[in-house]
Scaffold this motif. Structure first.
Motif, PDB file in Angstrom:
ATOM      1  N   ASN A  43     -49.361  64.892 -56.680  1.00  0.00           N
ATOM      2  CA  ASN A  43     -49.941  63.880 -55.803  1.00  0.00           C
ATOM      3  C   ASN A  43     -49.082  63.772 -54.548  1.00  0.00           C
ATOM      4  O   ASN A  43     -48.251  62.873 -54.408  1.00  0.00           O
ATOM      5  CB  ASN A  43     -50.032  62.543 -56.530  1.00  0.00           C
ATOM      6  CG  ASN A  43     -50.955  61.576 -55.817  1.00  0.00           C
ATOM      7  OD1 ASN A  43     -51.902  61.994 -55.158  1.00  0.00           O
ATOM      8  ND2 ASN A  43     -50.685  60.290 -55.950  1.00  0.00           N
ATOM      9  N   LEU A  44     -49.287  64.716 -53.648  1.00  0.00           N
ATOM     10  CA  LEU A  44     -48.478  64.770 -52.438  1.00  0.00           C
ATOM     11  C   LEU A  44     -48.840  63.605 -51.519  1.00  0.00           C
ATOM     12  O   LEU A  44     -50.006  63.261 -51.349  1.00  0.00           O
ATOM     13  CB  LEU A  44     -48.715  66.090 -51.711  1.00  0.00           C
ATOM     14  CG  LEU A  44     -48.441  67.354 -52.535  1.00  0.00           C
ATOM     15  CD1 LEU A  44     -48.882  68.593 -51.775  1.00  0.00           C
ATOM     16  CD2 LEU A  44     -46.972  67.447 -52.902  1.00  0.00           C
ATOM     17  N   THR A  45     -47.829  63.015 -50.930  1.00  0.00           N
ATOM     18  CA  THR A  45     -48.050  61.917 -49.999  1.00  0.00           C
ATOM     19  C   THR A  45     -47.347  62.229 -48.693  1.00  0.00           C
ATOM     20  O   THR A  45     -46.244  62.754 -48.664  1.00  0.00           O
ATOM     21  CB  THR A  45     -47.523  60.583 -50.557  1.00  0.00           C
ATOM     22  OG1 THR A  45     -46.140  60.716 -50.876  1.00  0.00           O
ATOM     23  CG2 THR A  45     -48.288  60.175 -51.805  1.00  0.00           C
ATOM     24  N   ARG A  46     -48.044  61.897 -47.613  1.00  0.00           N
ATOM     25  CA  ARG A  46     -47.528  62.127 -46.272  1.00  0.00           C
ATOM     26  C   ARG A  46     -47.118  63.581 -46.070  1.00  0.00           C
ATOM     27  O   ARG A  46     -47.892  64.478 -46.268  1.00  0.00           O
ATOM     28  CB  ARG A  46     -46.391  61.168 -45.948  1.00  0.00           C
ATOM     29  CG  ARG A  46     -46.812  59.718 -45.886  1.00  0.00           C
ATOM     30  CD  ARG A  46     -48.036  59.438 -45.051  1.00  0.00           C
ATOM     31  NE  ARG A  46     -48.042  60.063 -43.741  1.00  0.00           N
ATOM     32  CZ  ARG A  46     -49.124  60.167 -42.968  1.00  0.00           C
ATOM     33  NH1 ARG A  46     -50.275  59.714 -43.403  1.00  0.00           N
ATOM     34  NH2 ARG A  46     -49.069  60.734 -41.789  1.00  0.00           N
ATOM     35  N   CYS A  72     -61.327  63.159 -56.290  1.00  0.00           N
ATOM     36  CA  CYS A  72     -61.439  63.685 -54.925  1.00  0.00           C
ATOM     37  C   CYS A  72     -62.855  63.770 -54.418  1.00  0.00           C
ATOM     38  O   CYS A  72     -63.181  64.642 -53.621  1.00  0.00           O
ATOM     39  CB  CYS A  72     -60.779  65.059 -54.846  1.00  0.00           C
ATOM     40  SG  CYS A  72     -59.069  65.022 -55.373  1.00  0.00           S
ATOM     41  N   ASN A  78     -61.052  59.734 -50.740  1.00  0.00           N
ATOM     42  CA  ASN A  78     -59.767  60.432 -50.788  1.00  0.00           C
ATOM     43  C   ASN A  78     -59.995  61.939 -50.871  1.00  0.00           C
ATOM     44  O   ASN A  78     -59.331  62.652 -51.594  1.00  0.00           O
ATOM     45  CB  ASN A  78     -58.904  59.959 -51.967  1.00  0.00           C
ATOM     46  CG  ASN A  78     -59.595  60.139 -53.308  1.00  0.00           C
ATOM     47  OD1 ASN A  78     -60.733  60.570 -53.364  1.00  0.00           O
ATOM     48  ND2 ASN A  78     -58.898  59.810 -54.372  1.00  0.00           N
ATOM     49  N   ASN A  80     -59.364  65.058 -49.658  1.00  0.00           N
ATOM     50  CA  ASN A  80     -58.505  65.924 -48.871  1.00  0.00           C
ATOM     51  C   ASN A  80     -58.370  67.257 -49.581  1.00  0.00           C
ATOM     52  O   ASN A  80     -58.109  67.301 -50.789  1.00  0.00           O
ATOM     53  CB  ASN A  80     -57.122  65.292 -48.678  1.00  0.00           C
ATOM     54  CG  ASN A  80     -57.182  63.980 -47.919  1.00  0.00           C
ATOM     55  OD1 ASN A  80     -58.109  63.751 -47.159  1.00  0.00           O
ATOM     56  ND2 ASN A  80     -56.190  63.129 -48.116  1.00  0.00           N
ATOM     57  N   ILE A 143     -56.441  59.145 -45.184  1.00  0.00           N
ATOM     58  CA  ILE A 143     -55.912  58.983 -46.533  1.00  0.00           C
ATOM     59  C   ILE A 143     -54.558  59.684 -46.636  1.00  0.00           C
ATOM     60  O   ILE A 143     -54.407  60.831 -46.231  1.00  0.00           O
ATOM     61  CB  ILE A 143     -56.892  59.573 -47.565  1.00  0.00           C
ATOM     62  CG1 ILE A 143     -58.254  58.884 -47.472  1.00  0.00           C
ATOM     63  CG2 ILE A 143     -56.336  59.471 -48.975  1.00  0.00           C
ATOM     64  CD1 ILE A 143     -58.229  57.408 -47.749  1.00  0.00           C
ATOM     65  N   ASN A 144     -53.577  58.982 -47.191  1.00  0.00           N
ATOM     66  CA  ASN A 144     -52.228  59.540 -47.262  1.00  0.00           C
ATOM     67  C   ASN A 144     -52.071  60.592 -48.337  1.00  0.00           C
ATOM     68  O   ASN A 144     -51.335  61.559 -48.182  1.00  0.00           O
ATOM     69  CB  ASN A 144     -51.203  58.427 -47.507  1.00  0.00           C
ATOM     70  CG  ASN A 144     -50.903  57.630 -46.249  1.00  0.00           C
ATOM     71  OD1 ASN A 144     -51.060  58.129 -45.140  1.00  0.00           O
ATOM     72  ND2 ASN A 144     -50.471  56.397 -46.431  1.00  0.00           N
ATOM     73  N   THR A 145     -52.735  60.408 -49.466  1.00  0.00           N
ATOM     74  CA  THR A 145     -52.469  61.271 -50.616  1.00  0.00           C
ATOM     75  C   THR A 145     -53.231  62.591 -50.519  1.00  0.00           C
ATOM     76  O   THR A 145     -54.310  62.663 -49.949  1.00  0.00           O
ATOM     77  CB  THR A 145     -52.860  60.567 -51.924  1.00  0.00           C
ATOM     78  OG1 THR A 145     -54.234  60.199 -51.857  1.00  0.00           O
ATOM     79  CG2 THR A 145     -52.008  59.330 -52.139  1.00  0.00           C
ATOM     80  N   PRO A 147     -53.895  64.959 -53.538  1.00  0.00           N
ATOM     81  CA  PRO A 147     -53.710  65.301 -54.957  1.00  0.00           C
ATOM     82  C   PRO A 147     -54.263  66.682 -55.266  1.00  0.00           C
ATOM     83  O   PRO A 147     -55.455  66.931 -55.092  1.00  0.00           O
ATOM     84  CB  PRO A 147     -54.490  64.208 -55.682  1.00  0.00           C
ATOM     85  CG  PRO A 147     -55.565  63.822 -54.707  1.00  0.00           C
ATOM     86  CD  PRO A 147     -55.025  64.063 -53.322  1.00  0.00           C
ATOM     87  N   ASN A 171     -42.953  69.379 -51.016  1.00  0.00           N
ATOM     88  CA  ASN A 171     -43.279  67.975 -50.781  1.00  0.00           C
ATOM     89  C   ASN A 171     -42.592  67.447 -49.527  1.00  0.00           C
ATOM     90  O   ASN A 171     -42.242  66.282 -49.426  1.00  0.00           O
ATOM     91  CB  ASN A 171     -42.920  67.114 -51.996  1.00  0.00           C
ATOM     92  CG  ASN A 171     -41.443  67.166 -52.335  1.00  0.00           C
ATOM     93  OD1 ASN A 171     -40.672  67.881 -51.681  1.00  0.00           O
ATOM     94  ND2 ASN A 171     -41.041  66.416 -53.350  1.00  0.00           N
TER      95      ASN A 171
END
Length: 207
Positions: A43-46, A72, A78, A80, A143-145, A147, A171
């Motif tokens: 769950n990668l963020t930013r 997703c 979300n 992405n 959306i930040n995430t 996944p 990451n």
């Protein structure tokens, strides 16, 4: 196998075939009919970087995606993902108003090439064979995430038809010089991978 030391080894699903890679190594041939590699959800963020060598067939499918539709789907706000559509790599990010931005990169069918996507702060970068070929600023409220738990398959089960090799997911955002080093194979200039999380502390129970 995961060579980073973080034990995120993937599982081959379907019937992909081992074949020759871009540098004399072995690569996986995904047939676009259900072949993919699954792994523990990331769950990668930013900021993050996703890179791989691929030899696309000229059709399409997900490159990095998530196999859980509830995770997703567009309606979940979300959605992405990174995919190939014909001879174009598309890095798509959605905002909370269902607006989807797409950073497109032209590919050459039936030719080995290295594609790298970098998300750094609020800007997206696309590299092909170590060279920067596209940038795009994020929409507001993106959306930040990000996944992902699969290479070659996504939430609508559109599987990739391509040969793939040397897949890397970080990451954090690689610099342009580090992306170039990935392409040339100069590992000495790459930052080390982050250390694995510490083991949980032992506990004592008294009865």
């Amino acid at each position: 196998n995961d060579s980073s030391g973080n034990n995120n080894t993937g599982t081959i699903v379907g019937n992909p075939v081992w074949t020759g890679g871009p540098d004399g190594s072995t690569a996986l041939s995904l047939d676009g009919a259900g072949d993919y590699i699954s792994f523990t959800n990331q769950n990668l963020t930013r900021d993050f970087t996703a890179s791989l060598w691929m030899r696309p067939s000229g059709s399409g499918g997900y490159v990095f995606g998530n196999t859980d539709p509830s995770c997703c789907s567009t309606s979940a706000n979300n959605s992405n993902w990174i995919s190939v559509n014909g001879n174009t790599a598309q890095s798509k990010f959605q905002n909370t108003y269902n607006g989807i931005m797409s950073l497109n990169t032209s590919l050459t069918a039936n030719t080995w090439q290295q594609f790298t996507f970098v998300r750094s702060s609020s800007t997206h970068f696309a590299y092909l064979n170590g060279a920067l070929v596209g940038t795009q600023a994020e929409y507001a409220n993106t959306i930040n995430t990000f996944p992902i738990n699969a290479i070659g398959l996504g939430s609508n089960f559109s599987s990739l038809s391509a040969l793939v090799d040397n897949v890397r997911i970080y990451n954090y955002a690689l610099t342009s010089s580090a992306v170039q080093a990935l392409y040339t194979g100069d590992q000495s200039t790459l930052p080390p991978p982050p250390p694995p999380p510490p083991a949980p502390a032992p506990t004592l129970t008294f009865t």
